[in-house]
Design a protein around this motif. Structure first.
Motif, PDB file in Angstrom:
ATOM      1  N   ILE A  30       9.976  10.194 -47.188  1.00  0.00           N
ATOM      2  CA  ILE A  30      10.839   9.622 -46.148  1.00  0.00           C
ATOM      3  C   ILE A  30      12.041  10.528 -45.882  1.00  0.00           C
ATOM      4  O   ILE A  30      12.639  10.476 -44.808  1.00  0.00           O
ATOM      5  CB  ILE A  30      11.297   8.198 -46.552  1.00  0.00           C
ATOM      6  N   LEU A  31      12.390  11.383 -46.848  1.00  0.00           N
ATOM      7  CA  LEU A  31      13.523  12.304 -46.674  1.00  0.00           C
ATOM      8  C   LEU A  31      13.318  13.262 -45.498  1.00  0.00           C
ATOM      9  O   LEU A  31      14.292  13.816 -44.972  1.00  0.00           O
ATOM     10  CB  LEU A  31      13.750  13.098 -47.962  1.00  0.00           C
ATOM     11  N   TRP A  32      12.051  13.463 -45.096  1.00  0.00           N
ATOM     12  CA  TRP A  32      11.794  14.311 -43.928  1.00  0.00           C
ATOM     13  C   TRP A  32      12.379  13.707 -42.657  1.00  0.00           C
ATOM     14  O   TRP A  32      12.528  14.397 -41.639  1.00  0.00           O
ATOM     15  CB  TRP A  32      10.287  14.532 -43.751  1.00  0.00           C
ATOM     16  N   ALA A  33      12.713  12.414 -42.717  1.00  0.00           N
ATOM     17  CA  ALA A  33      13.332  11.761 -41.553  1.00  0.00           C
ATOM     18  C   ALA A  33      14.728  12.321 -41.269  1.00  0.00           C
ATOM     19  O   ALA A  33      15.208  12.245 -40.136  1.00  0.00           O
ATOM     20  CB  ALA A  33      13.412  10.253 -41.771  1.00  0.00           C
ATOM     21  N   ILE A  34      15.377  12.891 -42.293  1.00  0.00           N
ATOM     22  CA  ILE A  34      16.735  13.415 -42.112  1.00  0.00           C
ATOM     23  C   ILE A  34      16.779  14.557 -41.096  1.00  0.00           C
ATOM     24  O   ILE A  34      17.539  14.493 -40.126  1.00  0.00           O
ATOM     25  CB  ILE A  34      17.336  13.846 -43.469  1.00  0.00           C
ATOM     26  N   PRO A  35      15.983  15.636 -41.271  1.00  0.00           N
ATOM     27  CA  PRO A  35      16.000  16.690 -40.241  1.00  0.00           C
ATOM     28  C   PRO A  35      15.504  16.211 -38.886  1.00  0.00           C
ATOM     29  O   PRO A  35      15.959  16.706 -37.852  1.00  0.00           O
ATOM     30  CB  PRO A  35      15.081  17.782 -40.821  1.00  0.00           C
ATOM     31  N   ILE A  36      14.582  15.243 -38.872  1.00  0.00           N
ATOM     32  CA  ILE A  36      14.086  14.720 -37.594  1.00  0.00           C
ATOM     33  C   ILE A  36      15.219  14.056 -36.816  1.00  0.00           C
ATOM     34  O   ILE A  36      15.420  14.320 -35.617  1.00  0.00           O
ATOM     35  CB  ILE A  36      12.939  13.706 -37.825  1.00  0.00           C
ATOM     36  N   ILE A  37      15.997  13.215 -37.498  1.00  0.00           N
ATOM     37  CA  ILE A  37      17.114  12.521 -36.845  1.00  0.00           C
ATOM     38  C   ILE A  37      18.210  13.514 -36.452  1.00  0.00           C
ATOM     39  O   ILE A  37      18.803  13.411 -35.372  1.00  0.00           O
ATOM     40  CB  ILE A  37      17.675  11.421 -37.764  1.00  0.00           C
ATOM     41  N   LEU A  38      18.482  14.495 -37.320  1.00  0.00           N
ATOM     42  CA  LEU A  38      19.505  15.499 -37.002  1.00  0.00           C
ATOM     43  C   LEU A  38      19.131  16.299 -35.750  1.00  0.00           C
ATOM     44  O   LEU A  38      19.984  16.550 -34.894  1.00  0.00           O
ATOM     45  CB  LEU A  38      19.701  16.446 -38.191  1.00  0.00           C
ATOM     46  N   LEU A  39      17.867  16.688 -35.643  1.00  0.00           N
ATOM     47  CA  LEU A  39      17.426  17.437 -34.461  1.00  0.00           C
ATOM     48  C   LEU A  39      17.492  16.564 -33.207  1.00  0.00           C
ATOM     49  O   LEU A  39      17.826  17.052 -32.125  1.00  0.00           O
ATOM     50  CB  LEU A  39      16.004  17.962 -34.661  1.00  0.00           C
ATOM     51  N   SER A  40      17.180  15.286 -33.341  1.00  0.00           N
ATOM     52  CA  SER A  40      17.259  14.394 -32.177  1.00  0.00           C
ATOM     53  C   SER A  40      18.701  14.186 -31.739  1.00  0.00           C
ATOM     54  O   SER A  40      18.972  13.959 -30.560  1.00  0.00           O
ATOM     55  CB  SER A  40      16.597  13.047 -32.494  1.00  0.00           C
ATOM     56  N   LEU A  41      19.654  14.297 -32.669  1.00  0.00           N
ATOM     57  CA  LEU A  41      21.074  14.159 -32.338  1.00  0.00           C
ATOM     58  C   LEU A  41      21.597  15.330 -31.511  1.00  0.00           C
ATOM     59  O   LEU A  41      22.594  15.188 -30.797  1.00  0.00           O
ATOM     60  CB  LEU A  41      21.910  14.034 -33.625  1.00  0.00           C
ATOM     61  N   THR A  42      20.944  16.492 -31.600  1.00  0.00           N
ATOM     62  CA  THR A  42      21.415  17.653 -30.844  1.00  0.00           C
ATOM     63  C   THR A  42      21.341  17.418 -29.335  1.00  0.00           C
ATOM     64  O   THR A  42      22.098  18.017 -28.581  1.00  0.00           O
ATOM     65  CB  THR A  42      20.597  18.917 -31.192  1.00  0.00           C
ATOM     66  N   TYR A  43      20.437  16.545 -28.902  1.00  0.00           N
ATOM     67  CA  TYR A  43      20.347  16.221 -27.467  1.00  0.00           C
ATOM     68  C   TYR A  43      21.592  15.467 -27.002  1.00  0.00           C
ATOM     69  O   TYR A  43      21.901  15.468 -25.812  1.00  0.00           O
ATOM     70  CB  TYR A  43      19.108  15.376 -27.188  1.00  0.00           C
ATOM     71  N   PHE A  44      22.276  14.821 -27.931  1.00  0.00           N
ATOM     72  CA  PHE A  44      23.497  14.078 -27.620  1.00  0.00           C
ATOM     73  C   PHE A  44      24.746  14.944 -27.773  1.00  0.00           C
ATOM     74  O   PHE A  44      25.701  14.821 -27.004  1.00  0.00           O
ATOM     75  CB  PHE A  44      23.592  12.863 -28.547  1.00  0.00           C
ATOM     76  N   ILE A  45      24.725  15.869 -28.748  1.00  0.00           N
ATOM     77  CA  ILE A  45      25.929  16.649 -29.070  1.00  0.00           C
ATOM     78  C   ILE A  45      26.034  17.913 -28.234  1.00  0.00           C
ATOM     79  O   ILE A  45      27.098  18.222 -27.686  1.00  0.00           O
ATOM     80  CB  ILE A  45      25.929  17.010 -30.575  1.00  0.00           C
ATOM     81  N   PHE A  46      24.926  18.666 -28.111  1.00  0.00           N
ATOM     82  CA  PHE A  46      24.949  19.961 -27.434  1.00  0.00           C
ATOM     83  C   PHE A  46      24.186  19.902 -26.109  1.00  0.00           C
ATOM     84  O   PHE A  46      23.491  18.927 -25.809  1.00  0.00           O
ATOM     85  CB  PHE A  46      24.351  21.044 -28.337  1.00  0.00           C
ATOM     86  N   ASN A  47      24.284  20.981 -25.352  1.00  0.00           N
ATOM     87  CA  ASN A  47      23.580  21.076 -24.076  1.00  0.00           C
ATOM     88  C   ASN A  47      22.902  22.440 -23.986  1.00  0.00           C
ATOM     89  O   ASN A  47      23.204  23.254 -23.121  1.00  0.00           O
ATOM     90  CB  ASN A  47      24.556  20.881 -22.909  1.00  0.00           C
TER      91      ASN A  47
END
Length: 509
Positions: free
Chosen positions: A55-72
Motif C-alpha cells: 500500500i506504500l506505493w500509494a504515496i508516490p501515486i498521490i504525490l504525482l497526482s498533486l503536481t497537477y494542482f501545484i505546478f503547471n
C-alpha cells in the motif's frame, strides 16, 4: 461481483464529472484517492491482500497526482498519466502477489494494462442474477423470461402511447398544453449541451466502467504461477568463462579510459598544448551515459553466473569504472551547460545518471555478499527520483539558471529567449520578470538591441499569461491549479507595454 460493479460505476461517473471537457488540476488527486481506496476495498473483499506494505506505493501515486494542482508543467502533465497508471499496477501486484518479481516484469505490467477488456466477459459470466434478486437460484430462468417479456411490452407500448398522445393533443388544446410544458422542460435541460456530447459522454462512462471492472478482476485471479515457472526456465545462462572473459576485457578498456579522464578532463583541464579542450570536454556525455547502461545490464546478466571470488572482483571493478564514466558524463554535461544553458533534456541527464549511481550502491552490496532484493530497491529508487524530479519545479530552475547566467554578463553571455518563453510555463514567471528590470546603460548598442529583443519576447509571453489567467480567470473547481491562480497577483503591477522608455517593473516577490 456486485461491489466491483458499483465501485467501477462510481469511478467512471466521477471521472466524467471531474475530467470531461475540463483541464486537469486538483481533479486528478480527487480522482486518484477514491480510486486507490476502492481498489484496495475490493481486493480486501476478495481476500487478495497478501502484502500490506504494498500500500506504500500509494504515496508516490498521490504525490504525482498533486503536481497537477501545484505546478503547471505541460510535459509532466502528459508524462505522469502513464506513470501513475503503471504505479497503480505495481501497487496492486505488490499487494496481491506479495513480491514484485523481476521475472517478466515488463510483460506483466503490459498484461495488466491490456487484459481488463478481455476479462469483462468473464465478469459477466460470473455475475449471478440473484445478486440483484434475493431469491432461490431455481427462479432465475423465470425472472429472465419475465424481463424479456417486460422489455418487449415496453417496446410495443412506447410507439402506441406516442401516437395516442399526438392524436389527443390535436383534439384538445388543454391536453396539448400539458405535454407542451413537459417537452419544453426536457429541451431546456439539454439546451446547454449538444446531443452528440451527451452521447459521447455516456459512451466514455460505459467504456471506463468496463475497463475498471476488468482492471479490478485482473488482480482477483492468480494465473501467473505456471507462466513464471516457464519463464524462469528460459533465463539466459552464460558460462562463467564467457562472463569473466568479457568482464576482464571491458575492465582493461575502462582502466585505460579512466586514466585518460583523470589526465585530460579532471586534472589537467585545458593545460595540454595543441589540444581543443572545449570540444573534448563538452562532447560525449550521451555516449558515456549509454555505455554506463550497458555496464549495468552486463552486471545484471552476470548475476546468474556462479559468484566465485574472481568474478566478484571483476564486477566490483566494473562498478567502479562505471561510476567514473558516469561522473565524466556529468562533468562534461556541466561544462556544456555553462556554455549553452539549461534545457529539459540536459537536466534529465543529470537525474538519470544520479539515479544510476544510487542503483549501483545496492548492486555493489549484493555482490559483496549482502542479501538484497536489488530489483525492488532499484524500482523504488527510480520512483523516488522521478517524484523528486516532479517537485523540484524544473521550469523555475531552467528559467532561473539561464536568466541569471545571462544577467551576470549581458555583454558577453547569450540567452535563448524563445526557448524560455516556449518551454517554461507559469511556474517560471517570477524569473522571467527579472529580465525586464535589467539596466542597459552600460551595454554596447548591439547588446542593448539584443536585450530589447529578449525583453520583447518575454513581454509577449507574459502578456499571453496575463490575458489567459488575469482578473477574469475563474476556473471550475476541478481545474484549480496554484500556479495559474498566482499569475494575476504576480503580473498585476508589471508594466507589459511595448514602450521602451517604461522600465519600472514591480520586483517585490
Amino acid at each position: 461481483m456486485k461491489k466491483i460493479l458499483y465501485s467501477s460505476l462510481f469511478l467512471s461517473i466521477l471521472q466524467s464529472i471531474l475530467f470531461w471537457d475540463k483541464i486537469p488540476g486538483i481533479s486528478v488527486v480527487l480522482f486518484i484517492i477514491p480510486t486507490i481506496l476502492l481498489v484496495l476495498y475490493n481486493l480486501n473483499e476478495k481476500q487478495m491482500i497478501n502484502n500490506k506494505k504494498g500500500i506504500l506505493w500509494a504515496i508516490p501515486i498521490i504525490l504525482l497526482s498533486l503536481t497537477y494542482f501545484i505546478f503547471n508543467n505541460s510535459l509532466f502533465q502528459i508524462l505522469n498519466v502513464p506513470v501513475i497508471f503503471v504505479l497503480i499496477i505495481i501497487m496492486c501486484i505488490s499487494i496481491t502477489e506479495g513480491k514484485i518479481s523481476e521475472s517478466r516484469f515488463i510483460r506483466k505490467i503490459l498484461g495488466k494494462l491490456f487484459k481488463p477488456f478481455s476479462l469483462i466477459f468473464e465478469f459477466i459470466s460470473d455475475f449471478e442474477v440473484n445478486e440483484f434478486f434475493e431469491k432461490e437460484k431455481e427462479n432465475q430462468n423465470e425472472k429472465i423470461e419475465f424481463a424479456k417479456k417486460l422489455g418487449k411490452s415496453i417496446l410495443i407500448s412506447i410507439p402506441v402511447i406516442i401516437i395516442i398522445i399526438i392524436l389527443l393533443s390535436s383534439a384538445d388544446s388543454v391536453f396539448e398544453n400539458i405535454f407542451k410544458d413537459i417537452s419544453e422542460l426536457i429541451s431546456k435541460a439539454f439546451s446547454n449541451a449538444k446531443i452528440s456530447d451527451v452521447i459521447w459522454r455516456i459512451v466514455c462512462i460505459v467504456i471506463s466502467c468496463i475497463y475498471i471492472i476488468g482492471f479490478i478482476v485482473t488482480f482477483t485471479k492468480n494465473r501467473d504461477t505456471e507462466e513464471e515457472k516457464f519463464e524462469d526456465s528460459k533465463k539466459i545462462n552464460l558460462s562463467c568463462l564467457t562472463i569473466n572473459t568479457l568482464l576482464t576485457s571491458l575492465n582493461i578498456i575502462y582502466f585505460i579510459f579512466s586514466i585518460i579522464q583523470f589526465k585530460y578532463l579532471f586534472i589537467n583541464a585545458g593545460k595540454t598544448a595543441n589540444f581543443d579542450y572545449a570540444t573534448y570536454a563538452r562532447t560525449g556525455f550521451f555516449q558515456l551515459m549509454f555505455v554506463s547502461f550497458i555496464n549495468l545490464g552486463l552486471i545484471k546478466v552476470s548475476k546468474n553466473v556462479q559468484n566465485e571470488k574472481f568474478s566478484k572482483i571483476l564486477k566490483i571493478f566494473l562498478i567502479i569504472f562505471t561510476i567514473i564514466i558516469v561522473i565524466s558524463a556529468m562533468f562534461r554535461m556541466h561544462l556544456y551547460e555553462q556554455e549553452y544553458g539549461y534545457t529539459y533534456l540536459r537536466l534529465f541527464v543529470y537525474f538519470i545518471l544520479v539515479t544510476e549511481i544510487l542503483i549501483l550502491v545496492p548492486v555493489l552490496m549484493e555482490i559483496c555478499g549482502q542479501k538484497l532484493d536489488t530489483f525492488k530497491i532499484s524500482l523504488e529508487i527510480i520512483v523516488i527520483m522521478y517524484v523528486i524530479l516532479n517537485f523540484i519545479n524544473i521550469d523555475y530552475i531552467i528559467a532561473k539558471n539561464n536568466i541569471d547566467r545571462y544577467l551576470s554578463d549581458p555583454e558577453n553571455a547569450t540567452l535563448d529567449a524563445y526557448y524560455i518563453a516556449r518551454a517554461t510555463g507559469t511556474d517560471a514567471i517570477k524569473e522571467k520578470i527579472k529580465i525586464l528590470n535589467q539596466d542597459d546603460s552600460k551595454l554596447s548598442y548591439e547588446k542593448k538591441e539584443k536585450l530589447k529583443n529578449i525583453q520583447g519576447i518575454i513581454k509577449t509571453d507574459l502578456r499571453d499569461y496575463k490575458l489567459r489567467y488575469g482578473s477574469n480567470y475563474k476556473p471550475n473547481f476541478s481545474e484549480w491549479n496554484l500556479s495559474k491562480l498566482q499569475v494575476y497577483k504576480l503580473l498585476e503591477k508589471v508594466d507589459l507595454t511595448d514602450k521602451s522608455s517604461s522600465l519600472k517593473y514591480y520586483t517585490e516577490y
